[in-house]
Design a protein around this motif. Sequence first.
Motif, PDB file in Angstrom:
ATOM      1  N   ASP A   5       0.833  -1.185   0.000  1.00  0.00           N
ATOM      2  CA  ASP A   5       0.000   0.000   0.000  1.00  0.00           C
ATOM      3  C   ASP A   5       0.879   1.250   0.000  1.00  0.00           C
ATOM      4  OD1 ASP A   5      -2.091   1.788   0.240  1.00  0.00           O
ATOM      5  OD2 ASP A   5      -2.404   1.406   2.377  1.00  0.00           O
ATOM      6  N   VAL A   6       0.780   2.068  -1.046  1.00  0.00           N
ATOM      7  CA  VAL A   6       1.621   3.249  -1.193  1.00  0.00           C
ATOM      8  C   VAL A   6       1.347   4.249  -0.069  1.00  0.00           C
ATOM      9  CG1 VAL A   6       2.126   5.226  -2.690  1.00  0.00           C
ATOM     10  CG2 VAL A   6       1.793   2.959  -3.674  1.00  0.00           C
ATOM     11  N   GLU A   7       0.091   4.510   0.205  1.00  0.00           N
ATOM     12  CA  GLU A   7      -0.261   5.489   1.239  1.00  0.00           C
ATOM     13  C   GLU A   7       0.283   5.062   2.605  1.00  0.00           C
ATOM     14  OE1 GLU A   7      -4.284   7.404   3.201  1.00  0.00           O
ATOM     15  OE2 GLU A   7      -4.382   6.591   1.180  1.00  0.00           O
ATOM     16  N   GLN A   8       0.121   3.788   2.939  1.00  0.00           N
ATOM     17  CA  GLN A   8       0.603   3.288   4.227  1.00  0.00           C
ATOM     18  C   GLN A   8       2.123   3.348   4.297  1.00  0.00           C
ATOM     19  OE1 GLN A   8      -1.296   2.511   6.909  1.00  0.00           O
ATOM     20  NE2 GLN A   8       0.657   2.415   7.986  1.00  0.00           N
ATOM     21  N   SER A   9       2.795   3.050   3.182  1.00  0.00           N
ATOM     22  CA  SER A   9       4.259   3.123   3.162  1.00  0.00           C
ATOM     23  C   SER A   9       4.734   4.550   3.417  1.00  0.00           C
ATOM     24  CB  SER A   9       4.791   2.635   1.813  1.00  0.00           C
ATOM     25  OG  SER A   9       4.487   1.274   1.625  1.00  0.00           O
ATOM     26  N   CYS A  10       4.078   5.527   2.791  1.00  0.00           N
ATOM     27  CA  CYS A  10       4.454   6.929   2.990  1.00  0.00           C
ATOM     28  C   CYS A  10       4.222   7.356   4.438  1.00  0.00           C
ATOM     29  CB  CYS A  10       3.675   7.827   2.024  1.00  0.00           C
ATOM     30  SG  CYS A  10       4.131   7.572   0.303  1.00  0.00           S
ATOM     31  N   LEU A  11       3.089   6.954   5.001  1.00  0.00           N
ATOM     32  CA  LEU A  11       2.799   7.299   6.393  1.00  0.00           C
ATOM     33  C   LEU A  11       3.837   6.684   7.342  1.00  0.00           C
ATOM     34  CD1 LEU A  11      -1.101   6.947   6.516  1.00  0.00           C
ATOM     35  CD2 LEU A  11       0.242   9.062   6.634  1.00  0.00           C
ATOM     36  N   THR A  12       4.222   5.459   7.087  1.00  0.00           N
ATOM     37  CA  THR A  12       5.213   4.780   7.922  1.00  0.00           C
ATOM     38  C   THR A  12       6.558   5.498   7.852  1.00  0.00           C
ATOM     39  OG1 THR A  12       4.111   2.660   7.618  1.00  0.00           O
ATOM     40  CG2 THR A  12       6.408   2.583   8.326  1.00  0.00           C
ATOM     41  N   LEU A  13       6.989   5.852   6.640  1.00  0.00           N
ATOM     42  CA  LEU A  13       8.268   6.552   6.487  1.00  0.00           C
ATOM     43  C   LEU A  13       8.247   7.906   7.194  1.00  0.00           C
ATOM     44  CD1 LEU A  13       9.071   5.673   2.771  1.00  0.00           C
ATOM     45  CD2 LEU A  13      10.369   4.982   4.789  1.00  0.00           C
ATOM     46  N   LYS A  14       7.132   8.636   7.080  1.00  0.00           N
ATOM     47  CA  LYS A  14       7.016   9.937   7.750  1.00  0.00           C
ATOM     48  C   LYS A  14       7.053   9.773   9.271  1.00  0.00           C
ATOM     49  CE  LYS A  14       4.573  12.238   4.004  1.00  0.00           C
ATOM     50  NZ  LYS A  14       3.309  12.828   3.544  1.00  0.00           N
ATOM     51  N   ALA A  15       6.402   8.729   9.781  1.00  0.00           N
ATOM     52  CA  ALA A  15       6.420   8.474  11.230  1.00  0.00           C
ATOM     53  C   ALA A  15       7.832   8.133  11.698  1.00  0.00           C
ATOM     54  CB  ALA A  15       5.443   7.350  11.572  1.00  0.00           C
ATOM     55  N   TRP A  16       8.566   7.357  10.900  1.00  0.00           N
ATOM     56  CA  TRP A  16       9.940   7.022  11.262  1.00  0.00           C
ATOM     57  C   TRP A  16      10.811   8.279  11.277  1.00  0.00           C
ATOM     58  CZ3 TRP A  16      10.950   2.069   7.850  1.00  0.00           C
ATOM     59  CH2 TRP A  16      10.234   0.987   8.403  1.00  0.00           C
ATOM     60  N   ALA A  17      10.586   9.169  10.302  1.00  0.00           N
ATOM     61  CA  ALA A  17      11.362  10.408  10.249  1.00  0.00           C
ATOM     62  C   ALA A  17      11.047  11.278  11.466  1.00  0.00           C
ATOM     63  CB  ALA A  17      11.061  11.164   8.954  1.00  0.00           C
ATOM     64  N   ALA A  18       9.772  11.351  11.838  1.00  0.00           N
ATOM     65  CA  ALA A  18       9.383  12.151  13.006  1.00  0.00           C
ATOM     66  C   ALA A  18      10.010  11.586  14.278  1.00  0.00           C
ATOM     67  CB  ALA A  18       7.864  12.191  13.131  1.00  0.00           C
ATOM     68  N   ALA A  19      10.198  10.274  14.327  1.00  0.00           N
ATOM     69  CA  ALA A  19      10.784   9.629  15.496  1.00  0.00           C
ATOM     70  C   ALA A  19      12.314   9.672  15.455  1.00  0.00           C
ATOM     71  CB  ALA A  19      10.313   8.183  15.591  1.00  0.00           C
ATOM     72  N   GLY A  20      12.892  10.112  14.327  1.00  0.00           N
ATOM     73  CA  GLY A  20      14.349  10.180  14.216  1.00  0.00           C
ATOM     74  C   GLY A  20      15.008   8.829  14.091  1.00  0.00           C
ATOM     75  N   ARG A  21      14.348   7.892  13.438  1.00  0.00           N
ATOM     76  CA  ARG A  21      14.926   6.543  13.282  1.00  0.00           C
ATOM     77  C   ARG A  21      16.223   6.595  12.488  1.00  0.00           C
ATOM     78  NH1 ARG A  21      11.366   1.355  13.017  1.00  0.00           N
ATOM     79  NH2 ARG A  21       9.872   1.821  14.624  1.00  0.00           N
ATOM     80  N   ILE A  22      17.035   5.576  12.700  1.00  0.00           N
ATOM     81  CA  ILE A  22      18.321   5.472  12.006  1.00  0.00           C
ATOM     82  C   ILE A  22      18.251   4.306  11.034  1.00  0.00           C
ATOM     83  CG2 ILE A  22      20.799   5.069  12.301  1.00  0.00           C
ATOM     84  CD1 ILE A  22      20.521   6.303  15.088  1.00  0.00           C
TER      85      ILE A  22
END
Length: 125
Positions: A5-22
Amino acid sequence: ERLGDVEQSCLTLKAWAAAGRITPAGQVLTIEAVSAGIAAWLQQRNTTASTNTAKEEAAQTVPEPTAAASLQPPPPPPPQPPAKRARTGSGKAAATATATEPPPSSRAAKAKAKSKAAAAAAAAA
């Protein structure tokens, strides 16, 4: 499409960026970098989708045969591999042995069958 799911993938990546994932490569995900990456990915995805649609439409369009094409002989059929010939024993004893026993599938079974056939041929002679 590998990501699902493209929308879910984008949301997941944005959440990881907000959390500062490495990332596994050791890079810290930032909202700016992820947003730019998502934009580039969606643009590439849309370009690929439109290219694939154009290719599919072109493949569905069947060209009209030309006069030159109708004069050409059909292509030759592809070469066929040579047929495998079954080994047959000699004499009546070999025919009897193969008719009553299933064909051997291993080397040991083949050797056993060969010795039985030889013994039967020797007994018949």
